[in-house]
Design an enzyme around this catalytic site. Structure first.
Site, PDB file in Angstrom:
ATOM      1  N   LYS A 168      33.112  50.541  74.525  1.00  0.00           N
ATOM      2  CA  LYS A 168      32.776  49.620  73.429  1.00  0.00           C
ATOM      3  C   LYS A 168      34.019  48.894  72.915  1.00  0.00           C
ATOM      4  O   LYS A 168      33.960  47.714  72.542  1.00  0.00           O
ATOM      5  CB  LYS A 168      32.105  50.389  72.278  1.00  0.00           C
ATOM      6  CG  LYS A 168      31.761  49.546  71.041  1.00  0.00           C
ATOM      7  CD  LYS A 168      30.874  48.362  71.361  1.00  0.00           C
ATOM      8  CE  LYS A 168      30.159  47.766  70.162  1.00  0.00           C
ATOM      9  NZ  LYS A 168      30.894  47.551  68.964  1.00  0.00           N
ATOM     10  N   GLU A 175      34.916  40.268  73.608  1.00  0.00           N
ATOM     11  CA  GLU A 175      34.214  39.427  72.630  1.00  0.00           C
ATOM     12  C   GLU A 175      35.186  38.522  71.864  1.00  0.00           C
ATOM     13  O   GLU A 175      34.878  37.346  71.618  1.00  0.00           O
ATOM     14  CB  GLU A 175      33.455  40.358  71.670  1.00  0.00           C
ATOM     15  CG  GLU A 175      32.672  39.677  70.578  1.00  0.00           C
ATOM     16  CD  GLU A 175      32.258  40.704  69.516  1.00  0.00           C
ATOM     17  OE1 GLU A 175      31.569  41.671  69.856  1.00  0.00           O
ATOM     18  OE2 GLU A 175      32.660  40.534  68.341  1.00  0.00           O
TER      19      GLU A 175
END
Lengths: 301, 301
Positions: A168, A175
């Site tokens: 993650k 991102e």
């Protein structure tokens, strides 16, 4: 089967809603009395403490900020935790912390899974993407609830303890760069002096068949639909969680170059110092769109 | 209605195939005799010259490399072009060139549309994304054929002459940064020494519900499926067309910062000088995946 949820912020409440929709019983706790009251009025079964949650639920899922809060909650959960209980950390904890917590809990007969949770506010309706680390045995037992809240094929056991939060962390590092790439493109599209482009129309167009189509681009089109494309009243400061910086630190340790992430972090730091520009204002709005993150409205001068 | 296609490379042949599937008649020309022969054997109606194409088709679509080739073809098309014929440039021409060409052709009663064409090899099956600039009247006449080859809602008139290629230029500028962001993340995922991650599994996972899901990520998953994740035999040199550099030059002229694009161009230049690294090898493979761009296989030492 009772599932415990600790922390009823944006992610916790969304996961609780999906679990209820999948016919699970949920018992939840949030440190804020106000949030507890609202959740109770919305029909959620509330406990008065984290300890009470682990009295009623053999699987307890945490959606709280990274850091000491997680350890404090775990301490409370342990008051009533029994052998083979499973604690899942659904937040953005540092992967090294998750490895330690799993080890400590294992010694007390309690399983710990670290679960990177992506999907943001829209995950409530569309389902989340779950990256799960920890003991296979615990994963197998919890799998039905992962399946219940994830998008189709949107959950996987990625490795032992810490692996879920590690994956993650990298996801978030990627991102950062994606947001910058889109935002600087739309900044040129809007701020050049040759054409009068309709940014919403072009963002929408690009979501249909172009190479750069993506979920973030769809959210960008939504931003332009809701806000127009002028953005002059939007504050350009971009906040950040820890994950972007952790990714870069880890990349440096592992001698893997991540120049795009590095530059993106520089731009964010610059934006908080200076108030940013058109591109960073757009990023603030996209982050609000997917994660409900706050942005500033500029005072009219 | 006859549509002319000049240039039967990857894009031209894909567009021709979609037009035929939509029951248009296509008459095509390619400078390469070998390509003409192959296309003829595949059942395409071939002309012996560009001039012959404009004798039979009132709308002629160019899929040739940017630069003088476009002007040379236009000169040949004009031999038989009549009033109100439409020439469409579907390649990655520089927008200023498209503005000039439209002006010159207008004086001869011929319309010129600049059409940025995205979607790559997969556009043949899924439909393309078309960004079209030029006179409204010409756009309206050509719209049915745009509709025939585009993905649903995947074509738009974005502005006057040059606007289509300008928007496509920015699209490509964004693409450079997106590729870098994904590649450096997957480089850390593969090259760190803490876990044995399955890159294909994680790329696939992220396409289901994560914030960073996208078409490029789906293609990345496909790369790992076809190539594995080691990539040590793949050359890390990344080529580029003109559009990335043009976008950065234009951004500098317009005083719009594009640090991510700038860094991405630096990485590409470095990769061609040094042979690159894991991340640039991955980008070379993703570019091959969407655009059929060549990549090198390293000699075994």
């Amino acid at each position: 089967m009772n599932i415990g949820i600790i922390g009823l912020g944006k992610m916790g409440s969304a996961v609780a809603a999906r679990l209820l929709a999948a016919d699970y019983s949920v018992i939840a706790f949030d440190a804020s009395e106000e949030i507890r009251k609202t959740a109770h009025e919305a029909g959620l079964q509330l406990a008065d403490s984290a300890a009470e949650v682990s009295q009623h639920a053999r699987i307890v899922w945490l959606f709280v900020p990274a850091g000491d809060v997680v350890d404090n909650i775990i301490t409370q959960l342990l008051i009533n935790a029994q052998e083979n209980h499973i604690i899942i950390d659904g937040g953005n904890s540092f992967f090294q912390d998750s490895i330690k917590r799993a080890k400590n809990l294992e010694q007390q007969g309690v399983f710990f899974l670290d679960c990177g949770t992506s999907g943001g506010l829209h995950g409530r309706d569309l389902g989340f993407c779950l990256m799960i680390g920890g003991a296979q045995q615990a994963y197998d037992r919890a799998e039905p609830i992962f399946n219940a809240i994830a998008m189709n094929n949107g959950y996987t056991h990625v490795g032992p303890s810490g692996a879920g939060h590690y994956v993650k962390m990298i996801h978030n590092g990627i991102e950062y760069g994606l947001l910058e790439a889109y935002a600087e493109g739309f900044s040129l599209l809007h701020n050049q002096n040759r054409y009068n482009f309709d940014s919403k129309k072009i963002a929408n167009l690009w979501t249909h068949g172009s190479i750069i189509r993506s979920w973030l681009l769809e959210l960008t089109a939504q931003v332009f639909k809701e806000q127009g494309q002028d953005l002059s009243t939007i504050g350009g400061e971009i906040q950040e969680g820890g994950t972007g910086r952790w990714t870069l630190d880890e990349a440096e340790l592992q001698k893997v170059p991540m120049p795009i992430l590095e530059k993106s972090l520089e731009v964010r730091a610059w934006s908080r110092k200076t108030g940013g520009d058109y591109a960073t204002a757009l990023i603030a709005l996209i982050r609000h769109q997917f994660g409900g993150h706050n942005y500033k409205i500029k005072k009219q001068s």
